[in-house]
Design a protein around this motif. Structure first.
Motif, mmCIF file in Angstrom:
data_model
loop_
_atom_site.group_PDB
_atom_site.id
_atom_site.type_symbol
_atom_site.label_atom_id
_atom_site.label_comp_id
_atom_site.label_asym_id
_atom_site.label_seq_id
_atom_site.Cartn_x
_atom_site.Cartn_y
_atom_site.Cartn_z
ATOM 1 N N LEU A 124 21.387 0.319 10.855
ATOM 2 C CA LEU A 124 20.084 0.871 11.221
ATOM 3 C C LEU A 124 18.953 0.377 10.327
ATOM 4 N N MET A 125 19.286 0.096 9.089
ATOM 5 C CA MET A 125 18.249 -0.276 8.142
ATOM 6 C C MET A 125 17.532 -1.548 8.580
ATOM 7 N N LYS A 126 18.209 -2.350 9.397
ATOM 8 C CA LYS A 126 17.614 -3.629 9.796
ATOM 9 C C LYS A 126 16.425 -3.446 10.730
ATOM 10 N N ARG A 127 16.313 -2.275 11.313
ATOM 11 C CA ARG A 127 15.154 -2.049 12.179
ATOM 12 C C ARG A 127 14.181 -1.057 11.561
ATOM 13 N N THR A 128 14.406 -0.720 10.302
ATOM 14 C CA THR A 128 13.673 0.384 9.694
ATOM 15 C C THR A 128 12.797 -0.084 8.534
ATOM 16 N N VAL A 129 11.616 0.499 8.428
ATOM 17 C CA VAL A 129 10.788 0.320 7.237
ATOM 18 C C VAL A 129 10.499 1.711 6.689
ATOM 19 N N LEU A 130 10.675 1.886 5.399
ATOM 20 C CA LEU A 130 10.400 3.184 4.792
ATOM 21 C C LEU A 130 9.145 3.106 3.954
ATOM 22 N N VAL A 131 8.309 4.122 4.100
ATOM 23 C CA VAL A 131 7.175 4.275 3.200
ATOM 24 C C VAL A 131 7.427 5.576 2.463
ATOM 25 N N ALA A 132 7.682 5.480 1.190
ATOM 26 C CA ALA A 132 8.110 6.661 0.451
ATOM 27 C C ALA A 132 7.102 6.991 -0.622
ATOM 28 N N ASN A 133 6.321 8.000 -0.358
ATOM 29 C CA ASN A 133 5.458 8.490 -1.420
ATOM 30 C C ASN A 133 5.826 9.945 -1.642
ATOM 31 N N THR A 134 6.780 10.144 -2.518
ATOM 32 C CA THR A 134 7.355 11.476 -2.658
ATOM 33 C C THR A 134 6.369 12.426 -3.322
ATOM 34 N N SER A 135 6.720 13.706 -3.298
ATOM 35 C CA SER A 135 5.776 14.746 -3.714
ATOM 36 C C SER A 135 5.308 14.603 -5.153
ATOM 37 N N ASN A 136 6.126 13.972 -5.992
ATOM 38 C CA ASN A 136 5.734 13.863 -7.394
ATOM 39 C C ASN A 136 5.023 12.548 -7.681
ATOM 40 N N MET A 137 4.877 11.715 -6.656
ATOM 41 C CA MET A 137 4.129 10.480 -6.860
ATOM 42 C C MET A 137 2.643 10.788 -6.628
ATOM 43 N N PRO A 138 1.755 9.926 -7.125
ATOM 44 C CA PRO A 138 0.331 10.272 -7.124
ATOM 45 C C PRO A 138 -0.200 10.664 -5.748
ATOM 46 N N VAL A 139 -1.049 11.673 -5.788
ATOM 47 C CA VAL A 139 -1.462 12.318 -4.559
ATOM 48 C C VAL A 139 -2.383 11.428 -3.717
ATOM 49 N N ALA A 140 -3.150 10.561 -4.349
ATOM 50 C CA ALA A 140 -4.052 9.716 -3.577
ATOM 51 C C ALA A 140 -3.269 8.689 -2.767
ATOM 52 N N ALA A 141 -2.190 8.202 -3.350
ATOM 53 C CA ALA A 141 -1.369 7.233 -2.623
ATOM 54 C C ALA A 141 -0.672 7.908 -1.454
ATOM 55 N N ARG A 142 -0.472 9.204 -1.580
ATOM 56 C CA ARG A 142 0.094 9.964 -0.475
ATOM 57 C C ARG A 142 -0.892 9.968 0.696
ATOM 58 N N GLU A 143 -2.155 10.130 0.338
ATOM 59 C CA GLU A 143 -3.182 10.122 1.379
ATOM 60 C C GLU A 143 -3.156 8.785 2.110
#
Ligand SMILES: Nc1ncnc2c1ncn2[C@@H]1O[C@H](COP(=O)(O)OP(=O)(O)O)[C@@H](O)[C@H]1O
Lengths: 474, 621
Positions: B285-304
Motif C-alpha cells: 500500500l505504501m507505494k500509492r501513499t504519501v504521508l504528511v505528518a505534522n504531529t501534535s507536538n510539532m510546531p503549530v504553524a507547520a500544522r496550519e
C-alpha cells in the motif's frame, strides 16, 4: 532595565536588550525572596516574564531582574535515581547537588515520527480490568481519568509496583515469562497534597522501588506557576534515563488538572482570548508537547510509558482537560464513582475506558491468541448486561427475556469477580483470561458471536460449569 | 533577497521590520539558524511571520531574510511512499541529518536531488504544448506511472526533448514560449500551496469511492471527487475509519495528512502500509501513499500549512489523471492552529475564539476536492509503451470500471476526494468547526461514543449520518451491483429507523408488548446492526467487503425478515423462528471470503427450510 507592571504571576520589564524568547530570568524581590522566571514574549525593549515562584514580595521599583542568556534546563545524571527534587529540579531531599552529565532544555525536542518504534510490548499490570480489556503497552501514554476522592493514587501505585513485561512466546496458546530489565519510575507531582505524595513515596519505598525512582514534587502549597515547568523537568529526566541509560521508564504525572489550571492562570493574566471554560486556546498543543514525549525510538533500548492522572472537575469527561487529554493520549482508564461507592476496587469504568494500542500489544506471541476476541466479547456482553439491568429497573426483573437475564447476571459477576480485585492482588494475564472464559459460561453459547469458533472450542470451560453458575453470582 | 530585523517574538509568531518589498505569504528565514517562516500579515513596515519551528532563543535584533517566493511544494517523481512534515521536509532525510529528534533550522528538499529516474519522452521536438500536457512518463514504482506534465502556466513549442535518466531538476529538454524565451524542461514543478492548481473544468461526480467498509459503501457512500466529514469524540473511531479508507478504497493515490495528531499513529501507518497489500494492485500500500505528518507536538504553524501541502500534492496527482483520496486527520487541529496564530495577531475573535474567517478557509479547502477534466490535452500516444504496459494494467486495468485515465487519446480525468475528521470538544457537534464543515461537505459520518462503548464499530450512527450522493450513485449501483440494491439499502434503513421508534416503546413496556411483526422487525434490525453494520477493522476476514458481497449480506438479512414474517403468519412461533440455527450462519456470513459466494446460496436454502410455516408439532399462535 526596570519592572513596569506586575500582574498576577507576570512582570513587564522595560529597557531590556538582547533578550530572547523563552530565556531564563532571575528575579530578586525587595523582601529578600527570589524567583526564577522565563520570557513569554519580547517586543522591542519590553519583555514579558512569568515568575515561577509568583510575584509576592516584589514591587516595580526595586525588583532586580537578571536575564541568564539561556533557557530553562535540567542537569541530568544517573545519580538522579533515588532522589527527590522540587518542581524546578532542585534537590528537595537532604542529598547533595547532582553533578550533571549534561544540561538539557526542559522543553525537549519532538521525536521524528519516522524514528519512532511502534509500542507493542504488552505490560502486565496484574490488574484484570486493564490487562484483559484495556492493556497497557510499553511506550504508551495511558491516562487515568479520575474524580476527587477516587482511588487513582492506589491504582497508579499498584501499576507502578506490579508492571512487568512478558517475553514473546512462540506458542500462540501460551503466555511468555516475565522479563527482567532495567526500569525506573519518574514521578511528577503537581499541586497534590503532601499526603498523596507521601503515599506514593512510601509505596515505592516498601518495594524498594524508590532506589529506581526520581521524584519531582510541586505540592499544593508550592507556587502554582512552577507547576508549568514540573512535568517538563520530569520528562527531561525520563528521556535521559530512557534514551541515554537504556532504561524502561514509567512516568506518573499527577495531577494534570492542577497543571492546566496554572496555565489558565498565566493565560488569564496575559488577557489572552480564552477557549472553553477559560482555558487557553493552545491547551491542546501544550498538553501534546508533554504527552507526546512518551514512546519508543528505533535502535534505542529504553522507552517511556506515561500514566498521567487527572481529576475530572465534577466527574465530567467533556471538561476540556480530560477531553483534550483523551484526544492526545492512546486511550484512557476512567474511574467511576458509582462502582467506588459500591466498594469495587479498582473502580474502572470498563466501557468508556480504552487502550488504543491494544491491537498491537496482545494476541499470539505477545499474550495469547484468544485475547482480542475474548476481550471484545467481554465488552459487548457487559454493555448488553448493563442495558438489561437498566431495563429491569424500569420493567422489573420478570419482564426480561431469558437471554437478557443471562446478560444481567453476567454483568454482576463481571463487576464482582473480574473488575474487583485486591490492591495487592497481582493476577497473571492467564489468570485474567481464565476468569474471562469462566464468565463466558454464564452466556448462551450462540451469543458468543465475536469469538472465533476455534477459540471457543479450545478455551471455553466445559458445560457443567455453565449450568451451575447461571443461577447467581456471588 | 531582502533582509529585515526581528522586533517581537511571541510564541510561533515573530514580527519583523524592514521587509518592505516582500509579499504576503512569502517564505522567510528567521534568525541565525534560518528557521522557516511565512509572512501572514503586513502593517506598514512590520511583517508578522508565522514560524514553522520552535522560536525559543529568538529575540529582537535577529535577522530575517525573505526568499521572495511563497511557501511551495516540489512536485515530481519521488513523493510516493514518502513521509513529509507540514512544510514538505522529508522526515527520513531529517532523521538522517539530526537523528531521532527534530532539531531546528535543518532543511532538506521535498524531492531528492540525487535520485535519478528513467524518463520516457512521449512528446517530440516541434510539438506545440500547453500547460498540463503530458510530455513523458516515469515508472515511479510498480504501481504508479508518473506522468510528467508541462507546468500549468507554461506553453510553447518543444525545441528538443530526450528520453534518458535524469534527476528531478536536470533538463530533459527545452521549450520556447510564444515570446521566444527558452525554458528548460525538468521533471519537477513547484507550486504555491495556498493556490489551487488549475484544471480545465469541474465535472459532476458519478462513481463511488468504494471503501470496503459496509456502513459507508451501502448506507452513506462517498464519490470519487466527493467530500466527507467524520466528526466524533475521542475514541469513537475517526482514525481507524480513515485508515480503513486509506487502506482499502479504490483510489489510485492516497494522501494522508496527520494534522496535529499522535506520533504513534503515523508510525503505525509507516510500519503497516509497507507490509499490507493493496487489494487492487497487489503491491504494498505504501507505494500509492504519501504521508504528511505534522504531529501534535510539532510546531503549530507547520500544522496550519500541512493541509495545504497535502492537498496540493493531491491536485498534482489528479492533474495526471488519477483518482486521489486525501484524508485530513484532524481538521480541528488545523482550525486550532489558525486560532492560535490569529490570537497572536490579536485579531478580533469569532465564535469560541476561532478567527472570523474559519468558515471561509474550511470551505475553500474542501472546494479543492472534485472531479476534473485536467489541464492540457489527452494522454499522448506512447504513454503505454512496453515498460508501461504493466504499469498501465496496475493503474487503470485492475481498478473499478471507469479507469479511463489510462487509455490513450482520451481526456484526462482525475479526482480528489477529501475526507476530513473533526474532533469536536466534548463531542459537541454544535461547535464551530463541525458546523462550518457541515455547510460544505456532502457526506456526514457521525460517530457516536455510546456505540463505541458497546464496541459497535465502526461507531457510525446510522440515524444521524447522511450522504447526499445517493441519487448520483444509484445508476452506478444499478449497473454494477445489481438492480434492487438501492431498494434493499433503503428497506434496511427503514427497518433501522423503525427500530429506534419501537425501541422507545419496548423500553417502557417490554418487547413482548410489541406485535409479532414488530418483534420480527426488531430482530431483523438487530441482525442488520450486528451482522452487517458492525465490522472489525482488525480482523483479516472482516476489514474489507466488496460491494457484491455487501449486497449478498443485505439479501440474506432481508430474506430472513420476509421468511420470518411468512413463517409466523403460517403459525410458527417467534421463539422458534428466532432460535433457528440458520441465524448463526447469517451472523457469520460476513466472515466468508469472496470465494465462498456459493455458501450464500446454501444459507438461503437453509432459510427456506428452517423458517417454514408451522411445520412442526407446535400449535400456531
Ligand atoms: N472499525 C473498527 N473495528 C475495530 N475497532 C475499532 C474500529 N474503529 C475503532 N475501533 C477501536 O476504537 C479505538 C479508537 O479509535 P480511533 O479511530 O483511534 O478513535 P478517534 O480517532 O476517534 O479518537 C481504536 O483504538 C479501536 O480499538
Amino acid at each position: 532595565m526596570t519592572v513596569r507592571d506586575i500582574v498576577g504571576p507576570l512582570m513587564l520589564v522595560e529597557d531590556v536588550e538582547g533578550v530572547t524568547y523563552g530565556e531564563l530570568v532571575e528575579l530578586e524581590y525587595p523582601d529578600g525572596t527570589s524567583s526564577l522566571g522565563n520570557v513569554l514574549e519580547v517586543n522591542g525593549d519590553v519583555a514579558l516574564v512569568q515568575a515561577f515562584q509568583g510575584t509576592q514580595g516584589s514591587n516595580p521599583a526595586s525588583t532586580k531582574v537578571r536575564f541568564l542568556g539561556r533557557g530553562l534546563t535540567l542537569g541530568v545524571s544517573r545519580d538522579m535515581l533515588g532522589r527527590v527534587f522540587d518542581g524546578l529540579g532542585r534537590p528537595r531531599d537532604d542529598g547533595p547537588e547532582i553533578i550533571p552529565d549534561e544540561r538539557l532544555s526542559i522543553n525537549g525536542m519532538a521525536i521524528n515520527p519516522t524514528a519512532r518504534d511502534f509500542p507493542d510490548d504488552f505490560i502486565q499490570t496484574g490488574i484484570s480490568s486493564i490487562d484483559g480489556l484495556n492493556p497497557l503497552v510499553r511506550g504508551q501514554k495511558l491516562p487515568i481519568f479520575s474524580g476527587s476522592g477516587l482511588p487513582h493514587n492506589q491504582l497508579a501505585a499498584q501499576i507502578a509496583r506490579q508492571a512487568a513485561v512478558l517475553a514473546r512466546s512462540d506458542d500462540p496458546t501460551k503466555v511468555g515469562e516475565k522479563l527482567e530489565g532495567e526500569f525506573a519510575v519518574v514521578f511528577a507531582a503537581m499541586g497534590i497534597t503532601f499526603e498523596d505524595a507521601d503515599f506514593f513515596m512510601s509505596e515505592l519505598r516498601d518495594t524498594a522501588a524508590i532506589e529506581r525512582a526520581v521524584l519531582f514534587l510541586n505540592l499544593a502549597d508550592d507556587p502554582a506557576v512552577e507547576r508549568i515547568a514540573t512535568p517538563r523537568m520530569a520528562l527531561t529526566a525520563a528521556e535521559y534515563l530512557a534514551y541515554e541509560c537504556d532504561m524502561h521508564v514509567l512516568v506518573i504525572l499527577t495531577d494534570m488538572t492542577y497543571y492546566c489550571e496554572a496555565l489558565r492562570e498565566v493565560s488569564a493574566a496575559r488577557k489572552e482570548v480564552p477557549g472553553r471554560r477559560g482555558f487557553p486556546g493552545y491547551l491542546y498543543t501544550d498538553l501534546a508537547t508533554l504527552y507526546e514525549r512518551a514512546g519508543r525510538i528505533k535502535g534505542r533500548k529504553g522507552s517511556i510509558t506515561q500514566i498521567p492522572i487527572l481529576t475530572m472537575p465534577e466527574d465530567d469527561k467533556t471538561h476540556p482537560i480530560p477531553d483534550l487529554t483523551g484526544y492526545i493520549t492512546e486511550g484512557q482508564i476512567i474511574l467511576n464513582r458509582d462502582l467506588h461507592r459500591r466498594g469495587v476496587y479498582p473502580p474502572v469504568a470498563v466501557l468508556p475506558s480504552l487502550s488504543r494500542l491494544k491491537q498491537k500489544g496482545i494476541g499470539p506471541g505477545k499474550t495469547r491468541e484468544d485475547h482480542a476476541d475474548l476481550s471484545n466479547q467481554l465488552f459487548g456482553a457487559y454493555a448488553r448486561g448493563i442495558q438489561a439491568k437498566e431495563l429491569a429497573v424500569i420493567l422489573g426483573e420478570a419482564a426480561l427475556s431469558d437471554s437478557d437475564k443471562a446478560f444481567a447476571s453476567f454483568a454482576d459477576a463481571f463487576e464482582d469477580r473480574f473488575i474487583r480485585q485486591g490492591e495487592h492482588d497481582d493476577r497473571t494475564v492467564e489468570e485474567t483470561l481464565a476468569l474471562g472464559w469462566e464468565l463466558m459460561t454464564l452466556l448462551p453459547r450462540v451469543e458468543l458471536k465475536r469469538i472465533k469458533d476455534e477459540y471457543i472450542e479450545k478455551y471455553l470451560p466445559a458445560d457443567e460449569t455453565a449450568e451451575s453458575t447461571v443461577e447467581a453470582p456471588a | 533577497m531582502e533582509q529585515g530585523t526581528i522586533v517581537k517574538v511571541a510564541g510561533p509568531l515573530v514580527v519583523a521590520e524592514g521587509l518592505t518589498n516582500s509579499k504576503m505569504y512569502d517564505l522567510v528565514r528567521v534568525g541565525e539558524e534560518g528557521l522557516m517562516g511565512e509572512i501572514i500579515e503586513m502593517r506598514g513596515d512590520r511583517s508578522s511571520i508565522q514560524v514553522y519551528e520552535e522560536t525559543e532563543g529568538l529575540g529582537p535584533g535577529d535577522p530575517v531574510t525573505s526568499t521572495g517566493a511563497p511557501l511551495s511544494v516540489e512536485l515530481g517523481p519521488g513523493m510516493l511512499g514518502g513521509v513529509y512534515d507540514g512544510v514538505q521536509r522529508p522526515l527520513d532525510a531529517l532523521e538522517a541529518l539530526t537523528g531521532a529528534f527534530l532539531a531546528r533550522g535543518i532543511d532538506a528538499p521535498g524531492l531528492s536531488r540525487e535520485a535519478t529516474w528513467m524518463f520516457h519522452a512521449t512528446a517530440h521536438a516541434g510539438d506545440s504544448v500547453v500547460g498540463g500536457d503530458v510530455i513523458g512518463i516515469v515508472q515511479e514504482n510498480e504501481v504508479i506511472t508518473h506522468r510528467i506534465m508541462v507546468p500549468p502556466k507554461l506553453s510553447g513549442r518543444i525545441e528538443h526533448i530526450e528520453s534518458g535518466t535524469y534527476t528531478v531538476d536536470q533538463p530533459l529538454g527545452s521549450l520556447v514560449d510564444d515570446a521566444g524565451t527558452t525554458h528548460d524542461l525538468i521533471m519537477m514543478q513547484r507550486w504555491p500551496v495556498r493556490v489551487p492548481r488549475p484544471y480545465r473544468r469541474k465535472l459532476s461526480v458519478d462513481e463511488p469511492l468504494v471503501t470496503g467498509t459496509r456502513v459507508i459503501d451501502t448506507f452513506f457512500p462517498l464519490m470519487k471527487g466527493g467530500v466527507a466529514t467524520i466528526p466524533g469524540p475521542f475514541g469513537a473511531g475517526k482514525t481507524v475509519t480513515q485508515h480503513q479508507i486509506a487502506k482499502w478504497s479504490n483510489a489510485e493515490v492516497v494522501i494522508f495528512i496527520g494534522c496535529g495528531e499522535r506520533g504513534n499513529e503515523m508510525t503505525d501507518v509507516l510500519m503497516e502500509f509497507p507490509e499490507l497489500e493493496d487489494p487492487y494492485s497487489g503491491y504494498p500500500l505504501m507505494k500509492r501513499t504519501v504521508l504528511v505528518a505534522n504531529t501534535s507536538n510539532m510546531p503549530v504553524a507547520a500544522r496550519e500549512a500541512s493541509v495545504y501541502t497535502g492537498i496540493t500534492m493531491a491536485e498534482y496527482f489528479r492533474d495526471m489523471g488519477f483518482n486521489v483520496v486525501l484524508q485530513a486527520d484532524s481538521t480541528s487541529r488545523w482550525a486550532e492552529a489558525m486560532r492560535e496564530i490569529s490570537g497572536r495577531l490579536e485579531e478580533m475573535p469569532g465564535e469560541e475564539g476561532f478567527p472570523a474567517y474559519l468558515g471561509t478557509k474550511l470551505a475553500a479547502f474542501y472546494e479543492r476536492a472534485g472531479k476534473v477534466l485536467a489541464l492540457g490535452g489527452p494522454l499522448p500516444p506512447g504513454s503505454a509503451s512496453v515498460e508501461e504496459a504493466a504499469a498501465d494494467k496496475a493503474v487503470g486495468g485492475t481498478s473499478e470500471p471507469g479507469g479511463h485515465e489510462s487509455s490513450e487519446g482520451r481526456d484526462r480525468i482525475g479526482s480528489v476526494s477529501v475526507v476530513g475528521s473533526v474532533s469536536p470538544p466534548g463531542g459537541d457537534l454544535s461547535e464551530p468547526v463541525v458546523q462550518n464543515t457541515l455547510r460544505v461537505v456532502k457526506v456526514f459520518w457521525a460517530l457516536q461514543d455510546t456505540l463505541a462503548y458497546e464496541r459497535h464499530f465502526p461507531a457510525i450512527d446510522w440515524l444521524t449520518s447522511y450522504s447526499l450522493y445517493l441519487d448520483k450513485i444509484t445508476p452506478y449501483w444499478n449497473e454494477t451491483v445489481g438492480r434492487g440494491f438501492r431498494e434493499r439499502r433503503d428497506r434496511c434503513m427503514e427497518i433501522l429507523q423503525r427500530e429506534s421508534e419501537l425501541a422507545e416503546i419496548a423500553r417502557l413496556v417490554g418487547v413482548e408488548a410489541l406485535s409479532p411483526d414488530e418483534q420480527v422487525l426488531m430482530e431483523t434490525a438487530k441482525s442488520i446492526r450486528e451482522d452487517f453494520l458492525q465490522q472489525n477493522a482488525f480482523r483479516d476476514d472482516d476489514q474489507f467487503t466488496s460491494l457484491a458481497k455487501q449486497d449478498l449480506l443485505l439479501k440474506l438479512i432481508l430474506h430472513f425478515y420476509d421468511k420470518a414474517r411468512e413463517a409466523h403468519a403460517g403459525g410458527a412461533s417467534l421463539a422458534d423462528i428466532f432460535a433457528a440455527p440458520v441465524r448463526e450462519r447469517i451472523a457469520r456470513a460476513k466472515y466468508l471470503t469472496e470465494d465462498d459466494f456459493g455458501v450464500f446460496a446454501d444459507i438461503t436454502s437453509d432459510l427456506e427450510t428452517q423458517l417454514v410455516a408451522e411445520g412442526s408439532e407446535e400449535e400456531g399462535v
